[in-house]
Design a protein around this motif. Structure first.
Motif, PDB file in Angstrom:
ATOM      1  N   LYS A  51      51.751  29.614  57.045  1.00  0.00           N
ATOM      2  CA  LYS A  51      52.448  28.923  58.115  1.00  0.00           C
ATOM      3  C   LYS A  51      52.800  27.506  57.680  1.00  0.00           C
ATOM      4  CE  LYS A  51      52.173  27.894  63.050  1.00  0.00           C
ATOM      5  NZ  LYS A  51      51.313  27.966  64.271  1.00  0.00           N
ATOM      6  N   LYS A  52      54.035  27.062  57.955  1.00  0.00           N
ATOM      7  CA  LYS A  52      54.509  25.755  57.518  1.00  0.00           C
ATOM      8  C   LYS A  52      54.722  24.837  58.712  1.00  0.00           C
ATOM      9  CE  LYS A  52      56.846  27.413  53.349  1.00  0.00           C
ATOM     10  NZ  LYS A  52      58.107  27.436  52.576  1.00  0.00           N
ATOM     11  N   THR A  53      54.217  23.609  58.588  1.00  0.00           N
ATOM     12  CA  THR A  53      54.409  22.595  59.621  1.00  0.00           C
ATOM     13  C   THR A  53      54.756  21.266  58.973  1.00  0.00           C
ATOM     14  OG1 THR A  53      52.094  21.933  59.631  1.00  0.00           O
ATOM     15  CG2 THR A  53      52.726  23.694  61.150  1.00  0.00           C
ATOM     16  N   SER A  54      55.247  20.362  59.794  1.00  0.00           N
ATOM     17  CA  SER A  54      55.453  18.988  59.344  1.00  0.00           C
ATOM     18  C   SER A  54      54.163  18.211  59.566  1.00  0.00           C
ATOM     19  CB  SER A  54      56.593  18.331  60.126  1.00  0.00           C
ATOM     20  OG  SER A  54      56.581  16.926  59.920  1.00  0.00           O
ATOM     21  N   PRO A  55      53.553  17.634  58.523  1.00  0.00           N
ATOM     22  CA  PRO A  55      52.340  16.835  58.726  1.00  0.00           C
ATOM     23  C   PRO A  55      52.602  15.578  59.539  1.00  0.00           C
ATOM     24  CG  PRO A  55      52.626  17.438  56.408  1.00  0.00           C
ATOM     25  CD  PRO A  55      53.916  17.749  57.107  1.00  0.00           C
ATOM     26  N   ILE A  56      53.859  15.180  59.672  1.00  0.00           N
ATOM     27  CA  ILE A  56      54.198  13.973  60.425  1.00  0.00           C
ATOM     28  C   ILE A  56      54.104  14.226  61.922  1.00  0.00           C
ATOM     29  CG2 ILE A  56      56.036  12.303  60.913  1.00  0.00           C
ATOM     30  CD1 ILE A  56      57.017  12.906  58.017  1.00  0.00           C
ATOM     31  N   THR A  57      54.581  15.402  62.366  1.00  0.00           N
ATOM     32  CA  THR A  57      54.611  15.706  63.798  1.00  0.00           C
ATOM     33  C   THR A  57      53.539  16.690  64.233  1.00  0.00           C
ATOM     34  OG1 THR A  57      56.154  17.557  63.510  1.00  0.00           O
ATOM     35  CG2 THR A  57      57.105  15.359  63.760  1.00  0.00           C
ATOM     36  N   GLY A  58      53.018  17.500  63.311  1.00  0.00           N
ATOM     37  CA  GLY A  58      52.116  18.576  63.683  1.00  0.00           C
ATOM     38  C   GLY A  58      52.843  19.792  64.216  1.00  0.00           C
ATOM     39  N   LEU A  59      54.176  19.738  64.302  1.00  0.00           N
ATOM     40  CA  LEU A  59      54.983  20.852  64.792  1.00  0.00           C
ATOM     41  C   LEU A  59      55.412  21.746  63.636  1.00  0.00           C
ATOM     42  CD1 LEU A  59      57.316  18.842  67.208  1.00  0.00           C
ATOM     43  CD2 LEU A  59      55.213  20.079  67.799  1.00  0.00           C
ATOM     44  N   SER A  60      55.910  22.926  63.967  1.00  0.00           N
ATOM     45  CA  SER A  60      56.396  23.827  62.938  1.00  0.00           C
ATOM     46  C   SER A  60      57.587  23.196  62.219  1.00  0.00           C
ATOM     47  CB  SER A  60      56.802  25.169  63.546  1.00  0.00           C
ATOM     48  OG  SER A  60      57.967  25.016  64.336  1.00  0.00           O
ATOM     49  N   GLU A  61      57.890  23.710  61.046  1.00  0.00           N
ATOM     50  CA  GLU A  61      58.999  23.177  60.268  1.00  0.00           C
ATOM     51  C   GLU A  61      60.307  23.258  61.046  1.00  0.00           C
ATOM     52  OE1 GLU A  61      60.893  23.731  55.759  1.00  0.00           O
ATOM     53  OE2 GLU A  61      59.544  25.246  56.607  1.00  0.00           O
ATOM     54  N   ALA A  62      60.493  24.344  61.814  1.00  0.00           N
ATOM     55  CA  ALA A  62      61.728  24.510  62.576  1.00  0.00           C
ATOM     56  C   ALA A  62      61.803  23.556  63.761  1.00  0.00           C
ATOM     57  CB  ALA A  62      61.845  25.955  63.063  1.00  0.00           C
ATOM     58  N   GLU A  63      60.656  23.221  64.369  1.00  0.00           N
ATOM     59  CA  GLU A  63      60.642  22.364  65.554  1.00  0.00           C
ATOM     60  C   GLU A  63      60.706  20.877  65.215  1.00  0.00           C
ATOM     61  OE1 GLU A  63      57.958  24.668  68.827  1.00  0.00           O
ATOM     62  OE2 GLU A  63      56.920  24.030  66.991  1.00  0.00           O
ATOM     63  N   SER A  64      60.367  20.519  64.003  1.00  0.00           N
ATOM     64  CA  SER A  64      60.326  19.108  63.617  1.00  0.00           C
ATOM     65  C   SER A  64      61.722  18.576  63.329  1.00  0.00           C
ATOM     66  CB  SER A  64      59.440  18.926  62.380  1.00  0.00           C
ATOM     67  OG  SER A  64      58.100  19.248  62.679  1.00  0.00           O
ATOM     68  N   ASP A  65      61.939  17.344  63.716  1.00  0.00           N
ATOM     69  CA  ASP A  65      63.215  16.668  63.494  1.00  0.00           C
ATOM     70  C   ASP A  65      62.923  15.352  62.772  1.00  0.00           C
ATOM     71  OD1 ASP A  65      65.782  15.712  63.528  1.00  0.00           O
ATOM     72  OD2 ASP A  65      65.759  15.137  65.641  1.00  0.00           O
ATOM     73  N   ILE A  66      62.784  15.432  61.456  1.00  0.00           N
ATOM     74  CA  ILE A  66      62.421  14.283  60.639  1.00  0.00           C
ATOM     75  C   ILE A  66      63.599  13.910  59.752  1.00  0.00           C
ATOM     76  CG2 ILE A  66      60.827  13.373  58.920  1.00  0.00           C
ATOM     77  CD1 ILE A  66      59.514  13.953  61.559  1.00  0.00           C
ATOM     78  N   ASP A  67      63.964  12.648  59.763  1.00  0.00           N
ATOM     79  CA  ASP A  67      65.051  12.157  58.911  1.00  0.00           C
ATOM     80  C   ASP A  67      64.474  11.485  57.669  1.00  0.00           C
ATOM     81  OD1 ASP A  67      66.984  12.983  60.716  1.00  0.00           O
ATOM     82  OD2 ASP A  67      67.024  11.056  61.764  1.00  0.00           O
ATOM     83  N   PRO A  68      65.228  11.457  56.565  1.00  0.00           N
ATOM     84  CA  PRO A  68      64.813  10.648  55.414  1.00  0.00           C
ATOM     85  C   PRO A  68      64.728   9.172  55.815  1.00  0.00           C
ATOM     86  CG  PRO A  68      66.575  12.173  54.802  1.00  0.00           C
ATOM     87  CD  PRO A  68      66.463  12.219  56.300  1.00  0.00           C
ATOM     88  N   ALA A  69      63.885   8.437  55.118  1.00  0.00           N
ATOM     89  CA  ALA A  69      63.716   7.005  55.385  1.00  0.00           C
ATOM     90  C   ALA A  69      64.323   6.212  54.235  1.00  0.00           C
ATOM     91  CB  ALA A  69      62.236   6.651  55.547  1.00  0.00           C
ATOM     92  N   LEU A  70      65.077   5.169  54.562  1.00  0.00           N
ATOM     93  CA  LEU A  70      65.748   4.345  53.560  1.00  0.00           C
ATOM     94  C   LEU A  70      65.277   2.907  53.687  1.00  0.00           C
ATOM     95  CD1 LEU A  70      67.919   4.236  51.324  1.00  0.00           C
ATOM     96  CD2 LEU A  70      69.580   3.642  53.120  1.00  0.00           C
ATOM     97  N   GLN A  71      64.679   2.391  52.616  1.00  0.00           N
ATOM     98  CA  GLN A  71      64.215   1.010  52.578  1.00  0.00           C
ATOM     99  C   GLN A  71      65.308   0.081  52.035  1.00  0.00           C
ATOM    100  OE1 GLN A  71      60.391   0.363  50.580  1.00  0.00           O
ATOM    101  NE2 GLN A  71      60.212   2.585  50.409  1.00  0.00           N
ATOM    102  N   LEU A  72      65.254  -1.156  52.478  1.00  0.00           N
ATOM    103  CA  LEU A  72      66.068  -2.231  51.911  1.00  0.00           C
ATOM    104  C   LEU A  72      65.137  -3.380  51.571  1.00  0.00           C
ATOM    105  CD1 LEU A  72      68.733  -3.664  51.196  1.00  0.00           C
ATOM    106  CD2 LEU A  72      68.868  -4.387  53.600  1.00  0.00           C
TER     107      LEU A  72
END
Length: 439
Positions: A328-349
């Protein structure tokens, strides 16, 4: 009795949204900066805008293509200490609101580098250690909950401790007089320091359901062991005597993650004279997919004494995935499944500058920087900003540098505990000290 047991389990596991189900699919939070940047008091005094500078041994972490600029063998050591305050706001449970603080000191980086020539080519090799991710956090707060015919008054203690570090083996070669390529192989293992972290969650309190009073106690401990390897690839191009461009790519990798879980729940019904104890010990082998990160940087030397730099650095946190032993795959950031998670890439300046006061026998630098260091979150990254400043002293073969960094954020973290109307302000103060010795 089943209703009370179910209610307690939901509250105990839901208070800080760390699920302790059999598959261990839960959030993995990195309280420090989650972005895998480099090390060094000099670089961080310039706001971390160092990809296009990379002219000391910490280049193995920033841009290994810059290592070729080292003309003499050297060893370097970087120590650090930080103090972070979380000002937490629980809108739905104001009794839990308040400030939580934590401090820590440790080794940030050390290395040994040796330049040489082979087949009329300038080359260099280095061995380094870098502490990349820190999990230190301590929270303690009360929570009161009630329903139509029940209430629970509880206290929560949450503690996370540990870090992830890598042993780096770097090589750089000058392929053209102004262009060099480098690679650092990062070994994330226990050769120097154990690559592991631990979370402890303890709750206790009293309550009443339908007129029946009870007391409870819950303890949960999760221990994580991390092992894997990846590489940093870098290039440095000195366009002319003033402008230098650099780029770095840090490869994604799958890390082996062993999770050891222990939980204990005790319930006592004071009026009924009934109690029960439940304890679970389990071990699971999982995989943590670490994301790709990449950056570009430029530095411009206005004079022999003054240099300015700028970096753009991105991490594909949408590819940060925890896969349990059952697949089973989840996003460690949200704890939600991979399909339910809405995570964007982060861009530093990152922006930085350095001015050298050069004297015949010594030099004194003055540095400053600004940076935008977003943290991944559900929907869009949390905005985190920072400023830095630094100085030092260079005399003959010795270079000493110091830097101060202030990292801050306001009204972030909603996705950490979204059921509690949660948000927080962060204030983090960090000091870096480095010593470089040339031979």
């Amino acid at each position: 009795m089943k209703k009370i047991f179910f209610l307690i389990c939901i509250i105990l596991t839901g208070s800080i949204q760390l699920s302790h189900a059999q598959d261990f699919l839960q959030r993995i939070e990195i309280p420090s900066s989650p972005n895998p940047v480099g090390s060094g008091a000099r670089a961080l005094g310039m706001g971390g805008a160092f990809i296009g500078v990379a002219d000391d041994a910490t280049a193995a972490s920033w841009n290994p293509g810059g290592l070729i600029q080292l003309e003499l063998p050297e060893i370097s050591f970087v120590g650090m200490g930080f103090h972070r305050t979380d000002d937490n706001d629980f809108t739905n449970n104001p009794e839990a609101s308040g400030t939580q603080s934590v401090s820590k000191t440790g080794i940030n980086y050390f290395s040994a580098a040796y330049p040489f020539q082979l087949l009329e080519r300038n080359m260099i090799v280095s061995l380094s250690y870098q502490n990349l991710y820190d999990f230190t956090r301590k929270w303690s707060f009360p929570i009161y909950q009630k329903g139509i015919d029940w209430h629970i008054d509880q206290n929560v203690d949450y503690q996370s401790d540990g870090s992830l570090s890598a042993l780096g083996l770097a090589y750089c070669i000058e392929i053209l007089p102004r262009i060099s390529l480098g690679m650092t192989l990062n070994l994330w293992n226990d050769w120097f320091k154990r690559n592991e972290w631990e979370t402890k969650h303890y709750q206790w309190g009293t309550g009443e359901d339908g007129g029946d009073a009870f007391t409870f106690e819950s303890r949960s401990i999760d221990e994580y062991s991390f092992n894997g390897f990846n590489a940093n690839f870098g290039i440095l191009w000195k366009i002319n005597g003033r402008l230098t461009l650099g780029a770095v790519l840090k490869t994604p990798f799958e890390a082996d993650l062993e999770i050891r879980h222990n939980s204990f729940v005790s319930r006592q019904y004071t009026d009924l004279g009934y109690g029960s104890v439940n304890e679970i010990d389990t071990v699971e082998d999982a995989e943590l997919q670490m994301p790709l990160s990449f950056g570009v940087g430029a530095s411009y030397r206005f004079s022999k004494a003054f240099t300015a730099s700028m970096d753009l650095y991105g991490t594909k946190w949408d590819d940060f995935i925890l896969e349990s032993g059952n697949g089973k795959k989840t996003s460690p950031i949200t704890g939600l499944s991979e399909a339910e998670s809405d995570i964007d890439p982060a861009l530093q300046l990152r922006l930085g500058a350095e001015y050298l006061f050069i004297q015949p026998k010594y030099a004194v630098p003055v540095r400053a920087g600004l940076f935008y260091d977003p943290a991944p979150a559900q929907g869009s990254p949390d905005n985190i900003y920072g400023i830095s400043m630094g100085s030092g002293f260079a005399y003959k073969k010795y270079i000493f540098d110091a830097a101060y960094q202030y990292r801050f954020a306001r009204n972030i973290g909603e996705s950490i505990l979204n059921a509690w109307g949660f948000s927080q302000d962060i204030d983090e103060h960090t000091l870096y000290f480095s010593l470089i010795v040339h031979f």
